[in-house]
Design an enzyme around this catalytic site. Sequence first.
Site, PDB file in Angstrom:
ATOM      1  N   TYR A   1       0.852  -1.186   0.000  1.00  0.00           N
ATOM      2  CA  TYR A   1       0.000   0.000   0.000  1.00  0.00           C
ATOM      3  C   TYR A   1       0.888   1.237   0.000  1.00  0.00           C
ATOM      4  O   TYR A   1       1.851   1.317   0.771  1.00  0.00           O
ATOM      5  CB  TYR A   1      -0.895   0.016   1.243  1.00  0.00           C
ATOM      6  CG  TYR A   1      -1.798   1.230   1.314  1.00  0.00           C
ATOM      7  CD1 TYR A   1      -2.816   1.416   0.388  1.00  0.00           C
ATOM      8  CD2 TYR A   1      -1.625   2.197   2.306  1.00  0.00           C
ATOM      9  CE1 TYR A   1      -3.642   2.533   0.452  1.00  0.00           C
ATOM     10  CE2 TYR A   1      -2.453   3.311   2.374  1.00  0.00           C
ATOM     11  CZ  TYR A   1      -3.460   3.478   1.442  1.00  0.00           C
ATOM     12  OH  TYR A   1      -4.273   4.583   1.514  1.00  0.00           O
TER      13      TYR A   1
ATOM     14  N   ASP B   1       9.383   3.000   0.136  1.00  0.00           N
ATOM     15  CA  ASP B   1       8.284   3.627   0.864  1.00  0.00           C
ATOM     16  C   ASP B   1       8.368   3.176   2.322  1.00  0.00           C
ATOM     17  O   ASP B   1       7.945   2.083   2.677  1.00  0.00           O
ATOM     18  CB  ASP B   1       6.941   3.236   0.234  1.00  0.00           C
ATOM     19  CG  ASP B   1       5.754   3.854   0.982  1.00  0.00           C
ATOM     20  OD1 ASP B   1       5.987   4.554   1.995  1.00  0.00           O
ATOM     21  OD2 ASP B   1       4.604   3.622   0.557  1.00  0.00           O
TER      22      ASP B   1
ATOM     23  N   LYS C   1       3.792   8.835   9.154  1.00  0.00           N
ATOM     24  CA  LYS C   1       3.469   8.230  10.451  1.00  0.00           C
ATOM     25  C   LYS C   1       4.414   8.717  11.565  1.00  0.00           C
ATOM     26  O   LYS C   1       4.235   9.838  12.023  1.00  0.00           O
ATOM     27  CB  LYS C   1       3.365   6.714  10.301  1.00  0.00           C
ATOM     28  CG  LYS C   1       2.228   6.374   9.288  1.00  0.00           C
ATOM     29  CD  LYS C   1       1.853   4.926   9.142  1.00  0.00           C
ATOM     30  CE  LYS C   1       0.583   4.788   8.308  1.00  0.00           C
ATOM     31  NZ  LYS C   1       0.719   4.172   7.018  1.00  0.00           N
TER      32      LYS C   1
HETATM   33  C1  LIG Z   1       0.117   4.641   5.632  1.00  0.00           C
HETATM   34  C2  LIG Z   1       0.928   4.409   4.422  1.00  0.00           C
HETATM   35  C3  LIG Z   1       0.899   5.293   3.333  1.00  0.00           C
HETATM   36  C4  LIG Z   1      -0.088   6.420   3.230  1.00  0.00           C
HETATM   37  O1  LIG Z   1       0.087   7.377   4.206  1.00  0.00           O
HETATM   38  P1  LIG Z   1      -1.149   8.377   4.555  1.00  0.00           P
HETATM   39  O2  LIG Z   1      -0.555   9.345   5.506  1.00  0.00           O
HETATM   40  O3  LIG Z   1      -2.214   7.510   5.145  1.00  0.00           O
HETATM   41  O4  LIG Z   1      -1.578   8.996   3.272  1.00  0.00           O
HETATM   42  C5  LIG Z   1       1.789   5.098   2.304  1.00  0.00           C
HETATM   43  N1  LIG Z   1       2.664   4.068   2.327  1.00  0.00           N
HETATM   44  C6  LIG Z   1       2.711   3.183   3.346  1.00  0.00           C
HETATM   45  C7  LIG Z   1       3.719   2.087   3.318  1.00  0.00           C
HETATM   46  C8  LIG Z   1       1.829   3.316   4.413  1.00  0.00           C
HETATM   47  O5  LIG Z   1       1.845   2.405   5.402  1.00  0.00           O
END
Ligand SMILES: *Cc1c(COP(=O)(O)O)cnc(C)c1O
Length: 434
Positions: free
Chosen positions: A144, A239, A269
């Site tokens: 994701y 990511d 995060k």
């Molecule tokens: C949570 C997440 C995102 C998206 O971040 P948001 O702040 O919710 O837009 C992108 N990549 C990874 C790996 C994530 O866990």
Amino acid sequence: MAAMSNETAFARASAVIPGGVDSPVRAFGSVGGTPRFIDHASGAYIYDVDGREYLDLVGSWGPALLGHAHPQVVAAVQTAAAKGLSFGAPTVAEAELAELVRARVPIAEKVRLVSTGTEATMTAIRLARGATGRDLLVKFAGCYHGHSDGLLVAAGSGIATAGLPGSAGIPEPIAAQTLVVPYNDFDAIKAVFAERGDQIAAVITEPAAANMGIVPPEPGFNELLRELTSAHGALLIYDEVLVGFRVSASGWWGLEGRTVSPDLFTFGKVVGGGMPLAALGGRAEVMDLLAPVGPVYQAGTLSGNPLATAAGIATLKLADAAVYAKVDAASATLSAAVTEALSNAGVPHRLQKAGSLFSVFFGINGPVRNYAEAQTQNAGAYRAFFHSLLDAGIALPPSAFEAWFVSAVHDDEALSRVLEALPAAAMAARASLN
Ligand SMILES: *Cc1c(COP(=O)(O)O)cnc(C)c1O
């Protein structure tokens, strides 16, 4: 008497907000029942509008590394708030946060602050396309990367499938720019590069996948991604929105041993300490393609917001070696107890880890290496396990495809509640398998 119950709060929200929530997983769709509406949180605990206390194993999906409402983080935000909420002009704090990120991940030579992980990955991809003059993006099924159009692409089976939209509202020509490959599939990624290597702008990966349950990379997989992208003139994007600054001071990149040098990173995060803040960083030569120096446009009214920046700075400064040691210890205690309880109850399961992050696949015994394997887990068993623990005052992620999050304040006393409740939850999972 509580002023409001979760039921009335959910009914009220559902009347004015689609599904009653502002992010879908919060709605308890995959576990059933009424979502808990949170009034406040402190340390390892969250409290709902009914006045019930839960030991929290969600941690806002990652940011709460230090526990909720850490006094020094809250104080930093309050101090910043009193000085003004937003200026739309640069502040010194933005450079300070960028320096803290770079100190932990030195190959992120330059950093830009944005507001969400979605924005960070979206910008990293635009940057990769701008840098290479190519259009195609490779992503892995089950990873994701936020909800921008080209990244919400269904898990395609087979190699080099042109992605199909995984959401209504995404034009097929946009989805077709994303090639979806199974995670940990060495042959599939080699085949994609053999076929279309000269058209690929970037590979984006979760260097340890944590959004299909925890699926760590097979040894050599991330190294292969670096080799292939380098050989074909494509960029590699790590990511680390979820794992960054959580699994170690320098994220997965550090935990893995700094053996792979991606061109770009995305963070989110933890880096925002619970406030809306995320970042992308990478080689200066690539990052300097961003406006205003370069031709790749990106902007944000609230980017580098002073309150969010203050929370991020305070969080990274507090997240020292002792914090990571405590998080690791809490994860080790909890994961061992989960394995023991499920084994004692005779529940087939597979617990997988990526540093201090772990998740449990119910009904699976062998390793889970990709999304197709993750999807064979028994969702009903997780549902039973989830609700047994929720009734005992423990909040697990309301989906079997999410990691469990602990914090530096999940000490033995806090975890004792889970340890006591685990045998009954394991029996509930066992019963659901019959
Ligand atoms: C949570 C997440 C995102 C998206 O971040 P948001 O702040 O919710 O837009 C992108 N990549 C990874 C790996 C994530 O866990």
